[in-house]
Design an enzyme around this catalytic site. Structure first.
Site, PDB file in Angstrom:
ATOM      1  N   ARG A 166       0.845  -1.219   0.000  1.00 19.02           N
ATOM      2  CA  ARG A 166       0.000   0.000   0.000  1.00 19.02           C
ATOM      3  C   ARG A 166       0.876   1.263   0.000  1.00 19.02           C
ATOM      4  NH1 ARG A 166      -2.731  -3.838  -0.687  1.00 19.02           N
ATOM      5  NH2 ARG A 166      -4.521  -4.542   0.514  1.00 19.02           N
ATOM      6  N   SER A 239     -10.643  -0.112   3.524  1.00 21.54           N
ATOM      7  CA  SER A 239      -9.856  -0.338   4.754  1.00 21.54           C
ATOM      8  C   SER A 239      -9.348   1.001   5.264  1.00 21.54           C
ATOM      9  CB  SER A 239      -8.659  -1.232   4.464  1.00 21.54           C
ATOM     10  OG  SER A 239      -9.091  -2.438   3.888  1.00 21.54           O
ATOM     11  N   GLU A 335      -4.763   4.397   6.260  1.00 19.78           N
ATOM     12  CA  GLU A 335      -4.516   4.175   4.829  1.00 19.78           C
ATOM     13  C   GLU A 335      -4.986   5.356   3.962  1.00 19.78           C
ATOM     14  OE1 GLU A 335      -5.011   0.139   3.091  1.00 19.78           O
ATOM     15  OE2 GLU A 335      -6.206   1.199   1.602  1.00 19.78           O
TER      16      GLU A 335
HETATM   17  P1  FAD Z   1      -8.559   9.299  -4.721  1.00 13.32           P
HETATM   18  O1  FAD Z   1      -9.202   8.961  -3.423  1.00 13.32           O
HETATM   19  O2  FAD Z   1      -9.224  10.284  -5.587  1.00 13.32           O
HETATM   20  O3  FAD Z   1      -7.074   9.796  -4.433  1.00 13.32           O
HETATM   21  C1  FAD Z   1      -6.229   9.064  -3.583  1.00 13.32           C
HETATM   22  C2  FAD Z   1      -4.873   9.782  -3.525  1.00 13.32           C
HETATM   23  O4  FAD Z   1      -4.249   9.738  -4.806  1.00 13.32           O
HETATM   24  C3  FAD Z   1      -5.012  11.261  -3.194  1.00 13.32           C
HETATM   25  O5  FAD Z   1      -3.889  11.642  -2.430  1.00 13.32           O
HETATM   26  C4  FAD Z   1      -4.982  11.961  -4.558  1.00 13.32           C
HETATM   27  O6  FAD Z   1      -4.475  13.279  -4.486  1.00 13.32           O
HETATM   28  C5  FAD Z   1      -4.051  11.052  -5.331  1.00 13.32           C
HETATM   29  N1  FAD Z   1      -4.353  10.976  -6.768  1.00 13.32           N
HETATM   30  C6  FAD Z   1      -5.527  10.613  -7.350  1.00 13.32           C
HETATM   31  N2  FAD Z   1      -5.383  10.584  -8.692  1.00 13.32           N
HETATM   32  C7  FAD Z   1      -4.098  10.937  -8.952  1.00 13.32           C
HETATM   33  C8  FAD Z   1      -3.334  11.093 -10.150  1.00 13.32           C
HETATM   34  N3  FAD Z   1      -3.859  10.875 -11.363  1.00 13.32           N
HETATM   35  N4  FAD Z   1      -2.045  11.482 -10.040  1.00 13.32           N
HETATM   36  C9  FAD Z   1      -1.484  11.718  -8.814  1.00 13.32           C
HETATM   37  N5  FAD Z   1      -2.153  11.582  -7.662  1.00 13.32           N
HETATM   38  C10 FAD Z   1      -3.434  11.194  -7.728  1.00 13.32           C
HETATM   39  N6  FAD Z   1      -7.670  -0.184  -2.137  1.00 13.32           N
HETATM   40  C11 FAD Z   1      -6.896  -1.275  -2.349  1.00 13.32           C
HETATM   41  O7  FAD Z   1      -5.674  -1.149  -2.477  1.00 13.32           O
HETATM   42  N7  FAD Z   1      -7.434  -2.523  -2.410  1.00 13.32           N
HETATM   43  C12 FAD Z   1      -8.755  -2.749  -2.279  1.00 13.32           C
HETATM   44  O8  FAD Z   1      -9.199  -3.891  -2.358  1.00 13.32           O
HETATM   45  C13 FAD Z   1      -9.606  -1.624  -2.035  1.00 13.32           C
HETATM   46  N8  FAD Z   1     -10.934  -1.793  -1.842  1.00 13.32           N
HETATM   47  C14 FAD Z   1     -11.725  -0.715  -1.561  1.00 13.32           C
HETATM   48  C15 FAD Z   1     -13.091  -0.929  -1.331  1.00 13.32           C
HETATM   49  C16 FAD Z   1     -13.926   0.142  -1.051  1.00 13.32           C
HETATM   50  C17 FAD Z   1     -15.399  -0.112  -0.799  1.00 13.32           C
HETATM   51  C18 FAD Z   1     -13.396   1.453  -1.026  1.00 13.32           C
HETATM   52  C19 FAD Z   1     -14.296   2.625  -0.784  1.00 13.32           C
HETATM   53  C20 FAD Z   1     -12.042   1.676  -1.237  1.00 13.32           C
HETATM   54  C21 FAD Z   1     -11.185   0.586  -1.504  1.00 13.32           C
HETATM   55  N9  FAD Z   1      -9.805   0.758  -1.725  1.00 13.32           N
HETATM   56  C22 FAD Z   1      -9.008  -0.332  -1.973  1.00 13.32           C
HETATM   57  C23 FAD Z   1      -9.194   2.096  -1.657  1.00 13.32           C
HETATM   58  C24 FAD Z   1      -9.284   2.894  -2.993  1.00 13.32           C
HETATM   59  O9  FAD Z   1     -10.371   2.458  -3.763  1.00 13.32           O
HETATM   60  C25 FAD Z   1      -8.010   2.762  -3.844  1.00 13.32           C
HETATM   61  O10 FAD Z   1      -6.907   3.228  -3.116  1.00 13.32           O
HETATM   62  C26 FAD Z   1      -8.111   3.552  -5.153  1.00 13.32           C
HETATM   63  O11 FAD Z   1      -6.980   3.319  -5.970  1.00 13.32           O
HETATM   64  C27 FAD Z   1      -8.253   5.056  -4.949  1.00 13.32           C
HETATM   65  O12 FAD Z   1      -8.559   5.643  -6.210  1.00 13.32           O
HETATM   66  P2  FAD Z   1      -9.271   7.051  -6.324  1.00 13.32           P
HETATM   67  O13 FAD Z   1      -9.277   7.440  -7.761  1.00 13.32           O
HETATM   68  O14 FAD Z   1     -10.586   7.025  -5.654  1.00 13.32           O
HETATM   69  O15 FAD Z   1      -8.241   7.957  -5.506  1.00 13.32           O
HETATM   70  P1  NAP Z   2     -10.049 -10.825   4.520  1.00 14.13           P
HETATM   71  O1  NAP Z   2     -10.108 -11.758   3.353  1.00 14.13           O
HETATM   72  O2  NAP Z   2     -11.087 -10.919   5.579  1.00 14.13           O
HETATM   73  O3  NAP Z   2      -8.627 -10.949   5.193  1.00 14.13           O
HETATM   74  C1  NAP Z   2      -8.318 -10.181   6.356  1.00 14.13           C
HETATM   75  C2  NAP Z   2      -6.903  -9.677   6.236  1.00 14.13           C
HETATM   76  O4  NAP Z   2      -6.024 -10.787   6.255  1.00 14.13           O
HETATM   77  C3  NAP Z   2      -6.729  -8.944   4.938  1.00 14.13           C
HETATM   78  O5  NAP Z   2      -6.513  -7.610   5.250  1.00 14.13           O
HETATM   79  C4  NAP Z   2      -5.549  -9.629   4.261  1.00 14.13           C
HETATM   80  O6  NAP Z   2      -4.423  -8.771   4.101  1.00 14.13           O
HETATM   81  C5  NAP Z   2      -5.101 -10.704   5.212  1.00 14.13           C
HETATM   82  N1  NAP Z   2      -5.068 -12.005   4.493  1.00 14.13           N
HETATM   83  C6  NAP Z   2      -6.090 -12.824   4.229  1.00 14.13           C
HETATM   84  N2  NAP Z   2      -5.658 -13.948   3.627  1.00 14.13           N
HETATM   85  C7  NAP Z   2      -4.313 -13.826   3.533  1.00 14.13           C
HETATM   86  C8  NAP Z   2      -3.278 -14.655   3.031  1.00 14.13           C
HETATM   87  N3  NAP Z   2      -3.542 -15.848   2.496  1.00 14.13           N
HETATM   88  N4  NAP Z   2      -2.024 -14.203   3.083  1.00 14.13           N
HETATM   89  C9  NAP Z   2      -1.744 -13.026   3.608  1.00 14.13           C
HETATM   90  N5  NAP Z   2      -2.661 -12.184   4.116  1.00 14.13           N
HETATM   91  C10 NAP Z   2      -3.937 -12.586   4.085  1.00 14.13           C
HETATM   92  O7  NAP Z   2      -9.997  -9.312   3.985  1.00 14.13           O
HETATM   93  P2  NAP Z   2     -11.133  -8.409   3.343  1.00 14.13           P
HETATM   94  O8  NAP Z   2     -11.289  -7.190   4.150  1.00 14.13           O
HETATM   95  O9  NAP Z   2     -12.332  -9.215   2.995  1.00 14.13           O
HETATM   96  O10 NAP Z   2     -10.433  -7.950   1.987  1.00 14.13           O
HETATM   97  C11 NAP Z   2     -10.148  -8.881   0.984  1.00 14.13           C
HETATM   98  C12 NAP Z   2      -9.023  -8.339   0.123  1.00 14.13           C
HETATM   99  O11 NAP Z   2      -9.408  -7.086  -0.454  1.00 14.13           O
HETATM  100  C13 NAP Z   2      -7.740  -8.069   0.911  1.00 14.13           C
HETATM  101  O12 NAP Z   2      -6.636  -8.365   0.103  1.00 14.13           O
HETATM  102  C14 NAP Z   2      -7.810  -6.591   1.203  1.00 14.13           C
HETATM  103  O13 NAP Z   2      -6.538  -5.984   1.300  1.00 14.13           O
HETATM  104  C15 NAP Z   2      -8.563  -6.059  -0.017  1.00 14.13           C
HETATM  105  N6  NAP Z   2      -9.331  -4.864   0.368  1.00 14.13           N
HETATM  106  C16 NAP Z   2      -8.656  -3.705   0.526  1.00 14.13           C
HETATM  107  C17 NAP Z   2      -9.342  -2.558   0.871  1.00 14.13           C
HETATM  108  C18 NAP Z   2      -8.611  -1.242   0.996  1.00 14.13           C
HETATM  109  O14 NAP Z   2      -9.249  -0.215   1.105  1.00 14.13           O
HETATM  110  N7  NAP Z   2      -7.312  -1.237   0.981  1.00 14.13           N
HETATM  111  C19 NAP Z   2     -10.706  -2.586   1.083  1.00 14.13           C
HETATM  112  C20 NAP Z   2     -11.348  -3.803   0.929  1.00 14.13           C
HETATM  113  C21 NAP Z   2     -10.657  -4.944   0.565  1.00 14.13           C
HETATM  114  P3  NAP Z   2      -4.189  -7.746   2.894  1.00 14.13           P
HETATM  115  O15 NAP Z   2      -5.106  -6.612   3.149  1.00 14.13           O
HETATM  116  O16 NAP Z   2      -2.775  -7.365   3.072  1.00 14.13           O
HETATM  117  O17 NAP Z   2      -4.455  -8.432   1.600  1.00 14.13           O
END
Ligand code: FAD
Ligand code: NAP
Length: 339
Positions: A166, A239, A335
């Site tokens: 991340r 998250s 995050e």
């Molecule tokens: P924004 O929120 O608009 O911006 C995020 C940051 O990036 C800000 O600092 C902004 O200034 C900057 N930014 C945006 N666009 C640019 C650009 N073109 N150039 C430079 N900087 C820029 N994240 C995960 O990693 N894994 C997941 O599974 C995941 N699941 C999610 C589920 C839900 C329900 C939600 C709400 C969020 C989730 N996220 C997840 C977080 C998020 O969706 C991601 O981080 C996504 O990439 C953010 O994109 P955005 O366009 O909305 O960014």
């Molecule tokens: P989950 O499957 O309930 O798992 C809980 C946590 O355990 C996750 O955060 C994941 O870490 C870790 N995990 C699970 N299985 C793993 C494995 N085999 N090896 C290593 N780590 C493991 O999680 P969830 O909330 O439903 O999300 C599912 C996936 O979507 C995850 O990868 C999560 O990161 C991603 N997600 C991200 C966001 C976001 O905003 N960043 C939001 C929703 C979902 P990791 O998070 O490091 O993968």
């Protein structure tokens, strides 16, 4: 063309928490020229600039005294196909999930585990988006960014982006790079990643014997829809905390008191703790204070039940951080990007 500037624009439709703060100026940019011109005008007027894509990884705690640039560029295409790799490029403003679905429709594999992540293509490298055992660094082929300090275009390869969990060079240098377009190395051959969480089990339940990339994407979408709140119905930014990566000795100390602690060994010898488990153990799951709360199914997700302010959500996050530190000796890092 010059982007149209609006004044005192509510950002509520532009962030998935649904926080109602105002941008002093707001402009949608569709092309490199519009981006350059908007940045130049902001510089002339002495205005700060905040870039926003889908607003799904930000927490807005106050009105934004700046020009908010909303990335609205569109375009996705195959650049080349050869040597087992298909090079694909997409503009920063492309919504992420439709881009993933488009790649699958082209018969291309690699992005299926990253289905249904909200936001835009341009923001995906910011925190090296990841889910279900895959991160964009695994299929990353390069990006083009504008240096906001010098106005120059620069191409970045994989190594230069310094992707981490991340994390990236871009996240560590906020305000320096504006990402314009991103390239991915996809493949006609599927390399399935099914060993993470309930993916394999869901495919089995669906009677899928030999999964295609589309079947994996569909399974992941169904898991996510069951567990994660849809921002269109309940404000959230996914998250809220990163999973902390700690030393083996620290995990041993925690395990002595909490034998059920959920921990995943990492390649570098450290251990990733499931932050959601820590928060749930501490009793925060389903907690609600006014309209700010912790989701009832996934304690890693903070939610806005309607009228919560960014400051209230931030306050709740800080209380959770302090509690987890006191109980487990573990520091939780936020995050989403805080403004
Ligand atoms: P924004 O929120 O608009 O911006 C995020 C940051 O990036 C800000 O600092 C902004 O200034 C900057 N930014 C945006 N666009 C640019 C650009 N073109 N150039 C430079 N900087 C820029 N994240 C995960 O990693 N894994 C997941 O599974 C995941 N699941 C999610 C589920 C839900 C329900 C939600 C709400 C969020 C989730 N996220 C997840 C977080 C998020 O969706 C991601 O981080 C996504 O990439 C953010 O994109 P955005 O366009 O909305 O960014
Ligand atoms: P989950 O499957 O309930 O798992 C809980 C946590 O355990 C996750 O955060 C994941 O870490 C870790 N995990 C699970 N299985 C793993 C494995 N085999 N090896 C290593 N780590 C493991 O999680 P969830 O909330 O439903 O999300 C599912 C996936 O979507 C995850 O990868 C999560 O990161 C991603 N997600 C991200 C966001 C976001 O905003 N960043 C939001 C929703 C979902 P990791 O998070 O490091 O993968």
């Amino acid at each position: 063309m010059t982007a149209h500037w609006q004044e005192q624009v509510s950002l509520k439709p532009y962030n998935t928490f649904g926080i109602d703060v105002k941008a002093r100026y707001f402009a949608q940019v569709h092309t490199d020229d519009e981006v350059r011109e908007a940045l130049a005008q902001a510089r002339q007027r002495g205005l700060a600039v905040m870039v926003i894509g889908g607003g799904s990884n930000v927490l807005l705690t106050r009105d934004v005294d700046a020009l908010v640039l909303h990335m609205a560029s569109r375009g996705r295409h195959v650049l080349g196909d050869g040597a087992g790799c298909v090079l694909v490029e997409a503009e920063a403003g492309e919504p992420w999930h439709p881009f993933v679905q488009w790649s699958l429709q082209q018969g291309l594999c690699g992005l299926e585990n990253l289905s249904l992540i909200p936001g835009t293509v341009g923001a995906a490298p910011m925190q090296n988006v990841g889910a279900y055992g895959v991160e964009i660094k695994d299929v990353f082929a390069g990006l083009t960014a504008l240096d906001r300090q010098t106005g120059e275009l620069r191409d970045f390869g994989l190594e230069e982006c310094a992707f981490g969990y991340r994390d990236s060079l871009f996240k560590r240098n906020p305000g320096r790079w504006l990402i314009l377009r991103v390239r991915f190395a996809l493949s006609h051959q599927l390399q399935a990643h099914l060993d993470y969480g309930p993916v394999r089990q869901r495919l089995a339940e669906q009677g899928v014997q030999e999964p295609t990339a589309q079947a994996i994407s569909d399974a992941i979408c169904s898991i996510r829809r069951e567990k994660l709140p849809d921002p269109a119905e309940l404000g959230n930014a996914g998250s809220f905390f990163k999973n902390p990566v700690v030393a083996v000795e620290q995990v041993a100390r925690i395990r002595a008191e909490f034998p059920g602690v959920v921990a995943y060994p990492q390649a570098d010898g450290q251990v990733k703790l499931a932050a959601g488990w820590l928060i749930e153990q501490a009793g925060w799951k389903g907690y609600r204070d006014g309209d700010a709360g912790v989701h009832r199914l996934q304690s890693l997700v903070l939610v806005n039940y309607g009228q919560a302010s960014g400051a209230q959500l931030h306050g709740l996050a800080q209380r959770i951080q302090a509690d987890i530190l006191a109980r487990f000796g573990v520091e939780l890092e936020m995050e989403p990007n805080l403004y």
